[in-house]
Design a protein around this motif. Sequence first.
Motif: not given
Lengths: 198, 198
Positions: A128-129, A131-132, A136
């Motif tokens: 998840q981290n 992906s975020r 960006s």
Amino acid sequence: MSAANIKQSALAHFAKNGYEGASLKHIADDCGIKKPSIYAHFSSKQDLFLQVLQDVFQRQEELMVAYFLNHTDWPLEQQLHGFLENRLQAYQLDDEVQFFMRMAFFPPSTLYDEVMAMVYPLLDQQEQNLSRLLASGCPEHGRIIRHPRDAAIAFMTLVDGIHLETVFGGEERALRRLAAAWPVYWLGVTKQKYNHKS
Amino acid sequence: MSAANIKQSALAHFAKNGYEGASLKHIADDCGIKKPSIYAHFSSKQDLFLQVLQDVFQRQEELMVAYFLNHTDWPLEQQLHGFLENRLQAYQLDDEVQFFMRMAFFPPSTLYDEVMAMVYPLLDQQEQNLSRLLASGCPEHGRIIRHPRDAAIAFMTLVDGIHLETVFGGEERALRRLAAAWPVYWLGVTKQKYNHKS
DNA sequence: ACTCTCCTAACTAACGATCGTTAGTTAAAT
DNA sequence: ATTTAACTAACGATCGTTAGTTAGGAGAGT
């Protein structure tokens, strides 16, 4: 002799020999105490193992989170590449990465559920981290990551492949992998325009 | 009861529980025989393990060699991508890949040398074959692999990352990795023109 | 065709070692 | 005085392994 010392010695034995292969006698010998003395600090072998497991997973998670928090000002490319380098040099410090890999992929079958209850959240959060972070983009290069989720999964595949090589062949072989695989990854992820045939 | 049946049962136990975690009693139970009967076919637990090890490694090597020999007419892209798919579907057939991964990266410490004597040549040969294959380039796409050796190392990193996921999360998760990581790899390796900044 | 022999592959029983664990004790520190 | 953390001794279970036995099949000789 403190509980921390016993856990440290146990970590080394669990990492090298696995749960079933590590004996309390050998761990105690390493600490300079007798086997039953371990039970003054831990209620069972399971208990000792699960405490070591929790410590290692918590510390590994902290290390990974801390790395990205401390380098938010770096370009994305440096952040990701530095992360791989960071993991490599963290490896040789102690047996934690070997323990981590062994337990994530070959957990003791009698403690499968307990181990996986720690593995799954960590891996999910990592994906998840990433992906975020990848979503960006990377505007300072004029490049855009087109499929951030796929790029995150591919990155974790890369992380695992390099991790495995640290376990297998040590730091120098892993560095060789890093040097060869990183440019491939970065080019592939920044110029991603791919039509898979059937 | 034949020696082959015992080896098959032993393979499953070694794959799931490791060398130390697998007991001859459980293996014998699986075969419907008593524990000492194993010694009619194998001289020791070590002997049984090493024979299983040799069988698995030999078969894995044959499978990998045979795959590329049977697809020399395919474009390079299909050959490599198909290899990954091929490995994935070979995985769910039996426990061989799990056994292979476990023993390559976490061998029983008492048999470290014996295991590594089989692992090293196989991995070296794999890298060598891939290097040669990638060095032949991919003229039908007008693409050229600029650093075939690095591309081979990167491919093996990819193979390991996907293999690990089959062990960890099974076929569907591994397919997810394959779908995400393959385009990244292929693009990165065909458009390779990379200057690493210090 | 029948017996005798040999070999294979299973069995039971048991060995010593080591496993994790518990009980009971002791010496030192709080 | 109470708690802590070490100890010794020993428990039952399981480990890999060995010895000795038994049933069954293969092959050879009469």
